[in-house]
Design a protein around this motif. Sequence first.
Motif, PDB file in Angstrom:
ATOM      1  N   GLN A 647       0.841  -1.207   0.000  1.00 23.17           N
ATOM      2  CA  GLN A 647       0.000   0.000   0.000  1.00 23.17           C
ATOM      3  C   GLN A 647       0.878   1.260   0.000  1.00 23.17           C
ATOM      4  OE1 GLN A 647      -2.502  -0.438   3.436  1.00 23.17           O
ATOM      5  NE2 GLN A 647      -3.913  -1.878   2.421  1.00 23.17           N
ATOM      6  N   ALA A 648       1.964   1.225   0.777  1.00 30.60           N
ATOM      7  CA  ALA A 648       2.873   2.367   0.823  1.00 30.60           C
ATOM      8  C   ALA A 648       3.519   2.601  -0.547  1.00 30.60           C
ATOM      9  CB  ALA A 648       3.950   2.141   1.882  1.00 30.60           C
ATOM     10  N   TYR A 649       3.803   1.515  -1.251  1.00 30.42           N
ATOM     11  CA  TYR A 649       4.415   1.639  -2.581  1.00 30.42           C
ATOM     12  C   TYR A 649       3.457   2.293  -3.553  1.00 30.42           C
ATOM     13  CZ  TYR A 649       6.463   0.252  -7.065  1.00 30.42           C
ATOM     14  OH  TYR A 649       6.966   0.250  -8.339  1.00 30.42           O
ATOM     15  N   GLN A 650       2.172   1.945  -3.466  1.00 32.48           N
ATOM     16  CA  GLN A 650       1.175   2.543  -4.352  1.00 32.48           C
ATOM     17  C   GLN A 650       1.042   4.039  -4.081  1.00 32.48           C
ATOM     18  OE1 GLN A 650      -0.239   1.091  -6.998  1.00 32.48           O
ATOM     19  NE2 GLN A 650       1.047  -0.710  -6.477  1.00 32.48           N
ATOM     20  N   SER A 654       1.819   7.231  -6.715  1.00 34.48           N
ATOM     21  CA  SER A 654       0.810   8.237  -7.068  1.00 34.48           C
ATOM     22  C   SER A 654       1.405   9.643  -7.154  1.00 34.48           C
ATOM     23  CB  SER A 654      -0.334   8.219  -6.044  1.00 34.48           C
ATOM     24  OG  SER A 654       0.135   8.630  -4.773  1.00 34.48           O
ATOM     25  N   ASN A 655       2.613   9.828  -6.639  1.00 32.99           N
ATOM     26  CA  ASN A 655       3.259  11.153  -6.682  1.00 32.99           C
ATOM     27  C   ASN A 655       3.883  11.469  -8.041  1.00 32.99           C
ATOM     28  OD1 ASN A 655       2.748  11.786  -3.920  1.00 32.99           O
ATOM     29  ND2 ASN A 655       4.438  10.414  -3.337  1.00 32.99           N
ATOM     30  N   ARG A 661       7.129   7.579 -13.937  1.00 35.70           N
ATOM     31  CA  ARG A 661       7.146   6.230 -13.369  1.00 35.70           C
ATOM     32  C   ARG A 661       8.064   5.303 -14.164  1.00 35.70           C
ATOM     33  NH1 ARG A 661       0.696   5.249 -12.217  1.00 35.70           N
ATOM     34  NH2 ARG A 661       0.451   6.967 -10.688  1.00 35.70           N
ATOM     35  N   LYS A 662       8.224   5.579 -15.474  1.00 36.58           N
ATOM     36  CA  LYS A 662       9.086   4.731 -16.298  1.00 36.58           C
ATOM     37  C   LYS A 662      10.550   4.812 -15.826  1.00 36.58           C
ATOM     38  CE  LYS A 662       6.224   5.165 -20.453  1.00 36.58           C
ATOM     39  NZ  LYS A 662       6.176   5.658 -21.853  1.00 36.58           N
ATOM     40  N   LYS A 663      10.941   5.983 -15.349  1.00 35.03           N
ATOM     41  CA  LYS A 663      12.307   6.168 -14.891  1.00 35.03           C
ATOM     42  C   LYS A 663      12.575   5.450 -13.587  1.00 35.03           C
ATOM     43  CE  LYS A 663      12.748  10.659 -17.175  1.00 35.03           C
ATOM     44  NZ  LYS A 663      13.020  12.105 -17.006  1.00 35.03           N
TER      45      LYS A 663
END
Length: 785
Positions: A647-650, A654-655, A661-663
């Motif tokens: 959950q913390a990873y999700q 979201s930031n 996100r690809k990087k």
Amino acid sequence: MMNKFPSSLLIFGLLLGLLPQAFAQENTNQNKFRQLYDVLPTPNVYRNAAGAPGHKYWQQRADYDMDIRLDNENQRIYGTETITYHNESPDALEYLWLQLDQNRRAKTSQTYEVSTSTISDQMSTWALKSIEAPDFDGGFKIEFVKDKDGNPLPHTINYTMMRVDMPKPLQPGDEYTFQVKWWYNINDRSKLGGRSGFEYFEEENNYLYTIAQFYPRMCLYNDVEGWQNKQFLGRGEFTLTFGNFKVKLTVPADHVVASTGTLQNAKEILTATQRKRMEQAKSATENPVMIVTPEEALEAEQAEKSDREKTWIYEAENVRDFAFASSRKFIWDAMAVKFGDRTVLAMSYYPKEGNPLWERYSTRIVAHTLEVYSRHTFDYPYPVAISVHTDRIGMEYPMICFNGGRPEADGTYSERTKYGMLGVIIHEVGHNYFPMIINSDERQWTWMDEGLNTFLQYLTEQEWERGYPSRRGPAYKIVPYMKGDKSTISPIMTNSESIFQFGNNAYGKPATAMNILRETIMGRELFDHAFKTYAQRWMFRHPSPADLFRTMEDASGVDLDWFWRGWFFTNDHVDIELADVTWYQMSTENPEVEKPIASKKAEQTREFIGDTRNRTSIASTVTERDTNMLDFYNRYNPYEVTVFDKQAYQRYLSNFSEEERKKLGDTRHYYQLDFKNKGGLVMPLILEFEFEDGTTEVKRIPAEIWRLTPDEVSKVFVFEKPLKSIQLDPFRETADVDTGNNHWPPQAQPSRFKLYKRNYSQPNPMQLEKRAKELEDQTGAIDED
């Protein structure tokens, strides 16, 4: 009562007070990339800021008409000369200065006075002899100095310099003609050394003369030094004025003469056969033609000596000096070197003692030298280039040089003798370019001719033979000198008479610097263009160090002030340490990726030695004896991926935008390399990276990386693959004195030691092979009997 000063004086006083502080602040600027304004002379109308002759550049000219007689019975030179001095300067000259180089051998010579000496418990005969001045009546004996009408001229001799006082100042654009008559005793090189002199062959009672510095010569007067009349102590060589020469050389009739210039009376001097061979040589571009064959030379040296004399007349245009050689022993060969529609004759003069080396190599290496040097500078402009064999010396003059390299009496020679001979011929013939044509001030800056010439010598040697064992040039060869005791290492920019370790300083280090510029800093294309520009700008002129420095930058577009400052004005050395390497990868923050990596890293971490020993030294712990003392944290696995981790990873994802996100999935490898400059000289960073899959990659970082932090720098490199090793300066091109700190992971540098026992001289390999063949022949003869 308070004194009152005008406000203007108060302000002036405050400014005066601030000046020392301002200069102090300026002098504390130790940035290695600061410009050279503080050390180079200000450009002017004579030498411009680009390093070229300015629009009002001028130089003097001196023409000589000489009658010289070689006295073979008493080993003396007798001479008279008429000098016409042309004042092309904007200055009125009150007097003229001449060099009396032979006075270096006078018993009153300053050379003997300023030489140091010591006594030890054991003294060699040579060392003992060197304490005192030789018992030799050397030096010029000046019989008169007169004007062109025969009137005596006042003159003053100051050791190796002579001032001639003219009746009135010599005005700009005018010329002055005067006469000098002199004689001197020729030195025996084998006993007294020297750049010129004679060699005596006792068994056959013959002499071989190589004669130079034999006449009073005009000092150079220019816009940099005024009169260059610094005393000649023996090391700082010669700074001379260009001019035209007509020289009559009277020698024994059975002698052959080699000389600066072209022979004017060949029909009276040479036989019809010799003249025919000379014509053949002008079209011989593959192999030399014998002008005087070995058989003819042997016959001449064994014949009864002639009691007659002959006069050889030579003329030379636009040369700065004149020299000659004379002997009845000379073999003489020649071949052609073509420059467009011009033919230059490469020639050699040598006694039978020089063979088989000289007949096989000398003239061919002369021709090769002219071809390579001309490609890097300008086409050789003179009509001849001559190599004369002597017993041990190497010395240069316009169109002629004296070179060592003598085989053993049985005709064999060592590898050192062969390559030493080839190297010295290249070097001395190369001096035709530096300084005979690009006429730098040798008395002040030895490196400007010796160093630049040694650099081109290296290029020429490498084109002669692949893998030629050059003594100087490659960066790694200067390392032992650069890492030595700084108290005996001078900056290159040191006057010729004040240099420590003359060969390394004036020859090796500047040649290395040129090689590093060409191979590492500038690249061959930019360097070769700039170097040729310098040569062509200053051919038949008088360049200074600043002219070279400025031209190399001007013609290449590369700022080299940092390089000149470090390599030429300091005695710093190169020692760059690859101090640390830190390996990074970007964290994905995905617990399903990162926690297994962390767990594996923990498993691979070596156990603390105390923990290892406690397993045996501690019989049992409290929690082992009472399991009720165990709680949640004794069962907790920090590397387990929980739902809360996911959950913390999700929330973390979201930031970021979709593109960002690809990087986050970047799996490349980041390596931070930390470097330390331990030697003082900044240099480019040349790095070879080896990857775990066995491939390699080389990266070159310019020296400017040090411009803000000259002591320590860091640089991050990004790769797709993990690294196995890193090597700094892998091609040995920066003269780094300690390669032991150039590796990651660190590598132990192998070294060897040997048991020492006195080494007696051994026959050279050619002699051993010759003796083996003789032994085989003897054995075969015995077997046949």
